[in-house]
Design an enzyme around this catalytic site. Sequence first.
Site, PDB file in Angstrom:
ATOM      1  N   ASP A  18       7.931   0.455   1.153  1.00 30.83           N
ATOM      2  CA  ASP A  18       6.524   0.545   0.760  1.00 30.83           C
ATOM      3  C   ASP A  18       6.270  -0.251  -0.519  1.00 30.83           C
ATOM      4  O   ASP A  18       7.146  -0.365  -1.370  1.00 30.83           O
ATOM      5  CB  ASP A  18       6.150   2.033   0.568  1.00 30.83           C
ATOM      6  CG  ASP A  18       4.659   2.264   0.640  1.00 30.83           C
ATOM      7  OD1 ASP A  18       3.920   1.345   1.049  1.00 30.83           O
ATOM      8  OD2 ASP A  18       4.214   3.378   0.281  1.00 30.83           O
ATOM      9  N   ASN A  66      -0.326   2.165  11.150  1.00 30.25           N
ATOM     10  CA  ASN A  66      -0.586   0.856  10.553  1.00 30.25           C
ATOM     11  C   ASN A  66      -1.499  -0.038  11.407  1.00 30.25           C
ATOM     12  O   ASN A  66      -2.063  -1.008  10.901  1.00 30.25           O
ATOM     13  CB  ASN A  66       0.722   0.119  10.237  1.00 30.25           C
ATOM     14  CG  ASN A  66       1.498   0.691   9.065  1.00 30.25           C
ATOM     15  OD1 ASN A  66       2.729   0.646   9.022  1.00 30.25           O
ATOM     16  ND2 ASN A  66       0.796   1.253   8.074  1.00 30.25           N
TER      17      ASN A  66
HETATM   18  C1  IPE Z   1       4.625   3.852   5.610  1.00 25.48           C
HETATM   19  O1  IPE Z   1       3.937   3.134   4.651  1.00 25.48           O
HETATM   20  C2  IPE Z   1       4.867   3.004   6.821  1.00 25.48           C
HETATM   21  C3  IPE Z   1       5.822   1.925   6.640  1.00 25.48           C
HETATM   22  C4  IPE Z   1       6.556   1.727   5.580  1.00 25.48           C
HETATM   23  C5  IPE Z   1       5.966   1.035   7.767  1.00 25.48           C
HETATM   24  P1  IPE Z   1       2.361   3.232   4.530  1.00 25.48           P
HETATM   25  O2  IPE Z   1       1.963   2.424   3.355  1.00 25.48           O
HETATM   26  O3  IPE Z   1       1.720   2.889   5.835  1.00 25.48           O
HETATM   27  O4  IPE Z   1       2.148   4.790   4.257  1.00 25.48           O
HETATM   28  P2  IPE Z   1       0.928   5.567   3.588  1.00 25.48           P
HETATM   29  O5  IPE Z   1      -0.301   5.167   4.333  1.00 25.48           O
HETATM   30  O6  IPE Z   1       0.869   5.171   2.168  1.00 25.48           O
HETATM   31  O7  IPE Z   1       1.268   7.018   3.742  1.00 25.48           O
HETATM   32  C1  IPE Z   2       4.706  -1.608   3.238  1.00 22.52           C
HETATM   33  O1  IPE Z   2       3.892  -2.082   2.207  1.00 22.52           O
HETATM   34  C2  IPE Z   2       4.598  -2.453   4.486  1.00 22.52           C
HETATM   35  C3  IPE Z   2       3.963  -1.781   5.611  1.00 22.52           C
HETATM   36  C4  IPE Z   2       3.516  -0.546   5.607  1.00 22.52           C
HETATM   37  C5  IPE Z   2       3.807  -2.550   6.827  1.00 22.52           C
HETATM   38  P1  IPE Z   2       2.340  -1.753   2.150  1.00 22.52           P
HETATM   39  O2  IPE Z   2       1.598  -2.805   2.869  1.00 22.52           O
HETATM   40  O3  IPE Z   2       2.073  -0.362   2.614  1.00 22.52           O
HETATM   41  O4  IPE Z   2       2.078  -1.865   0.591  1.00 22.52           O
HETATM   42  P2  IPE Z   2       1.093  -0.991  -0.287  1.00 22.52           P
HETATM   43  O5  IPE Z   2       1.430   0.448  -0.075  1.00 22.52           O
HETATM   44  O6  IPE Z   2      -0.308  -1.313   0.147  1.00 22.52           O
HETATM   45  O7  IPE Z   2       1.378  -1.439  -1.690  1.00 22.52           O
HETATM   46 MG    MG Z   3       1.942   1.415   1.659  1.00 22.06          MG
END
Ligand code: IPE
Ligand code: IPE
Ligand code: MG
Length: 251
Positions: A18, A66
């Site tokens: 994340d 996602n």
């Molecule tokens: C969790 O991250 C999913 C992945 C790392 C693929 P998200 O960024 O989607 O999770 P939330 O929405 O902050 O809970």
């Molecule tokens: C994790 O990084 C990647 C996926 C969930 C696909 P994020 O895209 O969730 O990054 P933040 O949480 O917005 O910083």
């Molecule tokens: Mg995220």
Amino acid sequence: MPVPPQPDIPAHVAIIMDGNGRWAKQRGLPRVAGHRRGVEAVRTATYAARDLGVKILTLYAFSVENWQRPKTEVGALMGLLELYLKKELATFVRDGVRLRTIGRTNELPAGVQKRLHATIEETKDFTGYTLVLALNYGSRTETVDAAQAYAAALAAGKEKPNDRSWATFSRYLSTTCLPDPDLVIRTSGETRVSNFLLLQAAYAEFVFTPVLWPDFTKADLAAALTEYARRERRFGLTSEQVRHPVGVRTP
Ligand code: IPE
Ligand code: IPE
Ligand code: MG
């Protein structure tokens, strides 16, 4: 209940990757730039885990939730995934990395599925180290899928109605044949599970780090493993039972 062995190195590490978006935002870059750097961090983590003695690394790459992100971001993520698989195949074959997936991969774009199938097929006989990509994964959908398959097996007489064991039911989860994760790491400072391995991580240890995923290095992974080694996993038993298992004479 037998006390499971507690080696210092977790056999199976799962990571909720994340912070790609925030990494990009901090630099005034579009979110996709963070995802691109995130792919580099995936490469680093894949080999770092293996070098540190981990046998299975599961990476949460795309959740069922996602899909709700902006269409352009979802498209960019799928494009990066396809490119990553295309580039990594030769490396996985060379280095003996077995690729597996969990999640509803049949709903991914056709190009991604094609690459996945090719890579999984070409690496399926490697036994030393496994990389599991969680793609279009969510614990709740996984549980629904498993319950449906289990119900069908019961109706077909392939399972016994009086067998209400976890060992049997868990064979219907997408993680079948994979041991439970010993350690779950989440980067970016968030301290939630976000629908990841809810059943399998029932007794996992959790480590949360503020490091944003694109910045995650081998040293960060090693630090998480050090933290893991300091923990005492009790699996519902008392500390005394764990330290002095019944029937096992201690020196
Ligand atoms: C969790 O991250 C999913 C992945 C790392 C693929 P998200 O960024 O989607 O999770 P939330 O929405 O902050 O809970
Ligand atoms: C994790 O990084 C990647 C996926 C969930 C696909 P994020 O895209 O969730 O990054 P933040 O949480 O917005 O910083
Ligand atoms: Mg995220």
